[in-house]
Scaffold this motif. Structure first.
Motif, PDB file in Angstrom:
ATOM      1  N   GLN A   1       0.844  -1.189   0.000  1.00  0.00           N
ATOM      2  CA  GLN A   1       0.000   0.000   0.000  1.00  0.00           C
ATOM      3  C   GLN A   1       0.881   1.241   0.000  1.00  0.00           C
ATOM      4  OE1 GLN A   1      -3.161   0.206  -0.336  1.00  0.00           O
ATOM      5  NE2 GLN A   1      -3.604   2.328   0.222  1.00  0.00           N
ATOM      6  N   VAL A   2       0.629   2.128  -0.933  1.00  0.00           N
ATOM      7  CA  VAL A   2       1.399   3.370  -1.015  1.00  0.00           C
ATOM      8  C   VAL A   2       0.879   4.342   0.033  1.00  0.00           C
ATOM      9  CG1 VAL A   2       1.968   5.334  -2.470  1.00  0.00           C
ATOM     10  CG2 VAL A   2       1.887   3.027  -3.454  1.00  0.00           C
ATOM     11  N   GLN A   3       1.795   4.939   0.754  1.00  0.00           N
ATOM     12  CA  GLN A   3       1.440   5.947   1.748  1.00  0.00           C
ATOM     13  C   GLN A   3       2.273   7.197   1.531  1.00  0.00           C
ATOM     14  OE1 GLN A   3       1.964   3.634   5.434  1.00  0.00           O
ATOM     15  NE2 GLN A   3      -0.258   3.556   5.595  1.00  0.00           N
ATOM     16  N   LEU A   4       1.661   8.344   1.781  1.00  0.00           N
ATOM     17  CA  LEU A   4       2.336   9.627   1.611  1.00  0.00           C
ATOM     18  C   LEU A   4       2.198  10.433   2.901  1.00  0.00           C
ATOM     19  CD1 LEU A   4       0.707   8.886  -1.270  1.00  0.00           C
ATOM     20  CD2 LEU A   4       1.946  10.915  -1.996  1.00  0.00           C
ATOM     21  N   GLN A   5       3.249  11.180   3.213  1.00  0.00           N
ATOM     22  CA  GLN A   5       3.238  11.999   4.419  1.00  0.00           C
ATOM     23  C   GLN A   5       3.880  13.345   4.128  1.00  0.00           C
ATOM     24  OE1 GLN A   5       1.993  11.330   7.765  1.00  0.00           O
ATOM     25  NE2 GLN A   5       2.305  13.555   7.650  1.00  0.00           N
ATOM     26  N   GLU A   6       3.110  14.421   4.341  1.00  0.00           N
ATOM     27  CA  GLU A   6       3.637  15.759   4.149  1.00  0.00           C
ATOM     28  C   GLU A   6       4.415  16.200   5.394  1.00  0.00           C
ATOM     29  OE1 GLU A   6      -0.543  15.496   2.337  1.00  0.00           O
ATOM     30  OE2 GLU A   6       0.362  15.098   4.298  1.00  0.00           O
ATOM     31  N   SER A   7       5.412  17.038   5.166  1.00  0.00           N
ATOM     32  CA  SER A   7       6.143  17.632   6.290  1.00  0.00           C
ATOM     33  C   SER A   7       6.625  19.012   5.879  1.00  0.00           C
ATOM     34  CB  SER A   7       7.324  16.754   6.717  1.00  0.00           C
ATOM     35  OG  SER A   7       8.239  16.582   5.656  1.00  0.00           O
ATOM     36  N   GLY A   8       6.751  19.867   6.890  1.00  0.00           N
ATOM     37  CA  GLY A   8       7.213  21.223   6.635  1.00  0.00           C
ATOM     38  C   GLY A   8       6.653  22.163   7.674  1.00  0.00           C
ATOM     39  N   PRO A   9       7.098  23.421   7.645  1.00  0.00           N
ATOM     40  CA  PRO A   9       6.637  24.389   8.643  1.00  0.00           C
ATOM     41  C   PRO A   9       5.174  24.727   8.472  1.00  0.00           C
ATOM     42  CG  PRO A   9       7.994  25.453   7.001  1.00  0.00           C
ATOM     43  CD  PRO A   9       8.092  23.989   6.732  1.00  0.00           C
ATOM     44  N   GLY A  10       4.524  24.965   9.577  1.00  0.00           N
ATOM     45  CA  GLY A  10       3.112  25.313   9.545  1.00  0.00           C
ATOM     46  C   GLY A  10       2.866  26.811   9.454  1.00  0.00           C
ATOM     47  N   LEU A  11       3.914  27.598   9.631  1.00  0.00           N
ATOM     48  CA  LEU A  11       3.788  29.055   9.599  1.00  0.00           C
ATOM     49  C   LEU A  11       4.908  29.635   8.742  1.00  0.00           C
ATOM     50  CD1 LEU A  11       2.349  31.603  10.688  1.00  0.00           C
ATOM     51  CD2 LEU A  11       3.976  31.559  12.604  1.00  0.00           C
ATOM     52  N   VAL A  12       4.515  30.444   7.784  1.00  0.00           N
ATOM     53  CA  VAL A  12       5.476  31.085   6.889  1.00  0.00           C
ATOM     54  C   VAL A  12       5.159  32.580   6.844  1.00  0.00           C
ATOM     55  CG1 VAL A  12       6.474  31.114   4.572  1.00  0.00           C
ATOM     56  CG2 VAL A  12       5.592  28.969   5.517  1.00  0.00           C
ATOM     57  N   LYS A  13       6.192  33.402   6.847  1.00  0.00           N
ATOM     58  CA  LYS A  13       5.984  34.852   6.801  1.00  0.00           C
ATOM     59  C   LYS A  13       5.745  35.300   5.358  1.00  0.00           C
ATOM     60  CE  LYS A  13       8.543  36.421  10.876  1.00  0.00           C
ATOM     61  NZ  LYS A  13       8.255  35.206  11.640  1.00  0.00           N
ATOM     62  N   PRO A  14       4.952  36.353   5.194  1.00  0.00           N
ATOM     63  CA  PRO A  14       4.739  36.899   3.850  1.00  0.00           C
ATOM     64  C   PRO A  14       6.056  37.233   3.166  1.00  0.00           C
ATOM     65  CG  PRO A  14       3.190  37.863   5.392  1.00  0.00           C
ATOM     66  CD  PRO A  14       4.145  37.041   6.211  1.00  0.00           C
ATOM     67  N   SER A  15       6.100  37.008   1.884  1.00  0.00           N
ATOM     68  CA  SER A  15       7.244  37.221   0.980  1.00  0.00           C
ATOM     69  C   SER A  15       8.280  36.104   1.060  1.00  0.00           C
ATOM     70  CB  SER A  15       7.936  38.574   1.229  1.00  0.00           C
ATOM     71  OG  SER A  15       8.821  38.511   2.338  1.00  0.00           O
ATOM     72  N   GLN A  16       8.171  35.218   2.035  1.00  0.00           N
ATOM     73  CA  GLN A  16       9.126  34.113   2.132  1.00  0.00           C
ATOM     74  C   GLN A  16       8.686  32.953   1.232  1.00  0.00           C
ATOM     75  OE1 GLN A  16       9.659  33.175   6.314  1.00  0.00           O
ATOM     76  NE2 GLN A  16      11.117  34.852   6.560  1.00  0.00           N
ATOM     77  N   THR A  17       9.489  31.890   1.248  1.00  0.00           N
ATOM     78  CA  THR A  17       9.209  30.714   0.438  1.00  0.00           C
ATOM     79  C   THR A  17       8.665  29.588   1.302  1.00  0.00           C
ATOM     80  OG1 THR A  17      10.871  31.245  -1.233  1.00  0.00           O
ATOM     81  CG2 THR A  17      10.195  28.945  -1.071  1.00  0.00           C
ATOM     82  N   LEU A  18       7.541  29.064   0.880  1.00  0.00           N
ATOM     83  CA  LEU A  18       6.926  27.904   1.534  1.00  0.00           C
ATOM     84  C   LEU A  18       7.579  26.648   0.970  1.00  0.00           C
ATOM     85  CD1 LEU A  18       3.053  27.352   1.705  1.00  0.00           C
ATOM     86  CD2 LEU A  18       4.593  25.531   0.991  1.00  0.00           C
ATOM     87  N   SER A  19       8.054  25.780   1.857  1.00  0.00           N
ATOM     88  CA  SER A  19       8.695  24.538   1.417  1.00  0.00           C
ATOM     89  C   SER A  19       8.062  23.356   2.129  1.00  0.00           C
ATOM     90  CB  SER A  19      10.197  24.567   1.721  1.00  0.00           C
ATOM     91  OG  SER A  19      10.837  25.583   0.986  1.00  0.00           O
ATOM     92  N   LEU A  20       7.560  22.417   1.356  1.00  0.00           N
ATOM     93  CA  LEU A  20       6.958  21.201   1.895  1.00  0.00           C
ATOM     94  C   LEU A  20       7.576  19.983   1.219  1.00  0.00           C
ATOM     95  CD1 LEU A  20       3.173  22.179   1.918  1.00  0.00           C
ATOM     96  CD2 LEU A  20       4.726  22.125   3.882  1.00  0.00           C
ATOM     97  N   THR A  21       7.654  18.906   1.963  1.00  0.00           N
ATOM     98  CA  THR A  21       8.190  17.654   1.438  1.00  0.00           C
ATOM     99  C   THR A  21       7.167  16.552   1.628  1.00  0.00           C
ATOM    100  OG1 THR A  21      10.477  18.269   1.853  1.00  0.00           O
ATOM    101  CG2 THR A  21      10.011  15.921   1.700  1.00  0.00           C
ATOM    102  N   CYS A  22       7.093  15.676   0.656  1.00  0.00           N
ATOM    103  CA  CYS A  22       6.207  14.515   0.734  1.00  0.00           C
ATOM    104  C   CYS A  22       7.065  13.255   0.694  1.00  0.00           C
ATOM    105  CB  CYS A  22       5.228  14.517  -0.428  1.00  0.00           C
ATOM    106  SG  CYS A  22       3.982  13.213  -0.361  1.00  0.00           S
ATOM    107  N   THR A  23       6.974  12.469   1.737  1.00  0.00           N
ATOM    108  CA  THR A  23       7.716  11.209   1.803  1.00  0.00           C
ATOM    109  C   THR A  23       6.788  10.067   1.403  1.00  0.00           C
ATOM    110  OG1 THR A  23       9.126  12.072   3.569  1.00  0.00           O
ATOM    111  CG2 THR A  23       9.047   9.679   3.289  1.00  0.00           C
ATOM    112  N   VAL A  24       7.245   9.285   0.449  1.00  0.00           N
ATOM    113  CA  VAL A  24       6.445   8.191  -0.093  1.00  0.00           C
ATOM    114  C   VAL A  24       6.981   6.858   0.391  1.00  0.00           C
ATOM    115  CG1 VAL A  24       5.631   7.089  -2.211  1.00  0.00           C
ATOM    116  CG2 VAL A  24       5.918   9.571  -2.129  1.00  0.00           C
ATOM    117  N   SER A  25       6.086   5.991   0.805  1.00  0.00           N
ATOM    118  CA  SER A  25       6.468   4.629   1.165  1.00  0.00           C
ATOM    119  C   SER A  25       5.554   3.654   0.440  1.00  0.00           C
ATOM    120  CB  SER A  25       6.394   4.422   2.676  1.00  0.00           C
ATOM    121  OG  SER A  25       5.081   4.649   3.145  1.00  0.00           O
ATOM    122  N   GLY A  26       6.032   2.459   0.265  1.00  0.00           N
ATOM    123  CA  GLY A  26       5.229   1.431  -0.380  1.00  0.00           C
ATOM    124  C   GLY A  26       5.522   1.248  -1.845  1.00  0.00           C
TER     125      GLY A  26
END
Length: 122
Positions: A1-26
């Motif tokens: 079974q393929v599973q995905l999990q997002e990770s990253g900061p929950g708060l980002v300041k305006p004008s900054q860069t939002l960065s998220l990662t998705c880890t895949v298993s399975g």
């Protein structure tokens, strides 16, 4: 079974860069006929497809977000990532990573992460 999990900061300041990662298993993100992508959901706009990267590493972007969005992958970690630059408060949303596998011609199996809340605020 393929599973995905997002990770990253929950708060980002305006004008900054939002960065998220998705880890895949399975399964490997390089397995043929897989497409890995990001969508977001906000109260004001509903569900919005942001972009994807396929099993060969080719990226696709929503025209409305293309100038601010980058999707990349790290095959050694079986992860793919989203970067959204110059964020504004309207980018506040729940961000989901997902995978779509074309198991047979025009037959797809979809997988989703649980989603992660990102708030853009100073």
């Amino acid at each position: 079974q393929v599973q995905l999990q997002e990770s990253g900061p929950g708060l980002v300041k305006p004008s900054q860069t939002l960065s998220l990662t998705c880890t895949v298993s399975g399964d490997s993100i390089t397995t043929s006929n897989y497409y890995w992508g990001w969508i977001r959901q906000s109260p004001g706009k509903g569900l919005e497809w942001m972009g994807a990267i396929d099993y060969e590493g080719i990226s696709y972007y929503s025209p409305s977000l293309k100038s601010r969005t980058s999707i990349s992958r790290d095959t050694s970690k079986n992860q793919f990532s989203l970067q959204l630059s110059s964020v504004i408060p309207e980018d506040t949303a729940v961000y989901f990573c997902g995978g779509r596998h074309e198991v047979r011609e025009r037959i797809f199996q979809d997988y989703w992460g649980q989603g992660t809340q990102v708030t853009v605020s100073s």
